[in-house]
Design a protein around this motif. Sequence first.
Motif, PDB file in Angstrom:
ATOM      1  N   UNK A 153       0.828  -1.222   0.000  1.00 39.60           N
ATOM      2  CA  UNK A 153       0.000   0.000   0.000  1.00 39.60           C
ATOM      3  C   UNK A 153       0.857   1.266   0.000  1.00 39.60           C
ATOM      4  N   UNK A 154       1.820   1.279  -0.913  1.00 37.62           N
ATOM      5  CA  UNK A 154       2.829   2.344  -0.902  1.00 37.62           C
ATOM      6  C   UNK A 154       2.210   3.732  -1.081  1.00 37.62           C
ATOM      7  N   UNK A 155       1.037   3.785  -1.682  1.00 40.55           N
ATOM      8  CA  UNK A 155       0.426   5.102  -1.948  1.00 40.55           C
ATOM      9  C   UNK A 155      -0.394   5.630  -0.783  1.00 40.55           C
ATOM     10  N   UNK A 156      -0.359   4.915   0.350  1.00 43.05           N
ATOM     11  CA  UNK A 156      -1.309   5.262   1.419  1.00 43.05           C
ATOM     12  C   UNK A 156      -0.713   6.112   2.544  1.00 43.05           C
ATOM     13  N   UNK A 157       0.556   6.528   2.411  1.00 42.87           N
ATOM     14  CA  UNK A 157       1.208   7.053   3.623  1.00 42.87           C
ATOM     15  C   UNK A 157       0.720   8.423   4.089  1.00 42.87           C
ATOM     16  N   UNK A 168      -0.301   2.449 -10.284  1.00 36.13           N
ATOM     17  CA  UNK A 168      -0.423   3.672 -11.090  1.00 36.13           C
ATOM     18  C   UNK A 168       0.980   4.205 -11.375  1.00 36.13           C
ATOM     19  N   UNK A 169       1.632   3.671 -12.429  1.00 38.20           N
ATOM     20  CA  UNK A 169       3.041   3.989 -12.700  1.00 38.20           C
ATOM     21  C   UNK A 169       3.310   5.465 -12.954  1.00 38.20           C
ATOM     22  N   UNK A 170       2.285   6.199 -13.384  1.00 32.67           N
ATOM     23  CA  UNK A 170       2.508   7.637 -13.604  1.00 32.67           C
ATOM     24  C   UNK A 170       2.894   8.318 -12.297  1.00 32.67           C
ATOM     25  N   UNK A 171       2.478   7.759 -11.195  1.00 29.43           N
ATOM     26  CA  UNK A 171       2.910   8.282  -9.896  1.00 29.43           C
ATOM     27  C   UNK A 171       4.084   7.472  -9.336  1.00 29.43           C
ATOM     28  N   UNK A 172       3.897   6.166  -9.221  1.00 27.78           N
ATOM     29  CA  UNK A 172       4.885   5.329  -8.521  1.00 27.78           C
ATOM     30  C   UNK A 172       6.263   5.366  -9.183  1.00 27.78           C
TER      31      UNK A 172
END
Length: 501
Positions: free
Chosen positions: A210-214, A251-255
């Motif tokens: 959940x790397x996008x959840x911080x 979502x590679x455009x962000x990650x």
Amino acid sequence: MNRPAWLRDAVFYEIYPSSFCDSNADGMGDINGIRQKLPYVKDLGCNALWLNPCFDSPFKDGGYDVRDYKKVAPRYGTNEDLFALFREAHELGIRVLLDLVPGHTSEEHPWFLESGQAEKNEYSDRYIWTDFWIKGTPGHPYIGGETPRNGTYMLNFFKCQPALNYGWAKVTEPWQTPLDAPAARATRDAMADVMRFWLEKGCDGFRVDMANSLVKADDDEKSHTCALWKGLLNEMRAKFPEAAFVAEWGWPKQSLCLADFDMDFYLDHPGNGYNRLVRSADAYLRGNDPMAFVTDYLDLYDASKDFGYISFITGNHDTPRISWYLTEDQLKVACALLLTLPGVPFLYYGDEIGMRYLEYLPTKEGGYTRTGSRTPMQWAAGKNLGFSAGDAESLYLPVDPAPDAPTAAAQAQDPASLLNTVKAILKLRHEYPDLQADGPFKLVHAKKGDPLLIYRRGSCLLAANPSNRSVQTDLTGEPLFQIGAFEKGTLGPRSFILLIQ
Ligand code: NOJ
């Protein structure tokens, strides 16, 4: 693109530790079992592992509820066993990624127990608490009534997983802390410390949960979460330049472009490109045209190819197994495709033999509908299909009881098996750099209403037809690799070819 060079030729194998191999007959898979099976992984053609969380945990969510980030769960063995796994894997040319769960801990983690105390202490703001026992965290699930502290705490996932505090992008309540608050910094530093701990011991990087959840209340671009990762990852890279990081983000455009991860999974989200490639009722690999997949994928690929790798997955511990959706023949075409598209692919243990999704199993350790994809690896005919020498009743989960349950040993004997098909395609991938992560990619043929897909990877021309009918092409030549029939330009039902030209 400045990514660790070893990723170019990397093919990952995901292992759910409870279910892979039990070395001590207690019914539970363990680290030493994984060590025993390293030659199998190598022979398959995989040269990297991702282990689902193997840390001390009450296992209310399969280990994604970590109680001690620096200690191997006793049921899996000891830290020394894991260090030995790193060493032995490296001797075979296999890298090992661990699973980092930075967004939340177990409710039994000592940090959280401290945080829930009434008296202010070092950990008070390391989780997200409101300032009154009956006041919740708007828009997020929360729990009250469990601790001496006068407040409620935010959850990141299950009830057992309180959200760690990395700060709020926009502070609108007195109990929210800004991004640069000492506690938010301390959480980040604590996670950096965990990463360093394992990297120093020989692990090769992390899959990040959940790397996008911080960061909470982040903008649509997730700019603050991305900035946090970029800083953290580059801090790690300064000391461990070979380390690799794959985000559970989708979502590679962000990650990839903003957060600077090396890889991001093409996750199974309803209606997205991966879903419509493999799993939806109208999925390409189920015999339909590839347009929905192609449109979604090309957009993501074009935007992110100069930054990092999109990771195709056969499945993972959260999805029904791929064999649930596809016939045996289609599975071969699926593997050929998933393992020859750009990026770094991930194969979920057992998918290489078409292990089944055991739909009817009752939930285990927070698995719910995911439980049926987490059953023991099927090694060979006989007791517990070779997973464990223990009693059947003691197994973590039952093995597939079907009389025709696939096994690795039986498939190794059959040249036409899925296992041997996967091995053959991976062998070619290792031989031809054009087929690897950053080899060139060009779409040659994809059309509405047509199940034929042709794509070029440098000198390799690949064509797939997962449908039940034959399709005519203008391709000629002797395929270097072939599934199904190919004669006079006609690709038979459920076929795949690779031509060098
Ligand atoms: C994603 C993991 O893959 C899943 O298994 C887990 O339940 C959640 N994150 C929560 O950590």
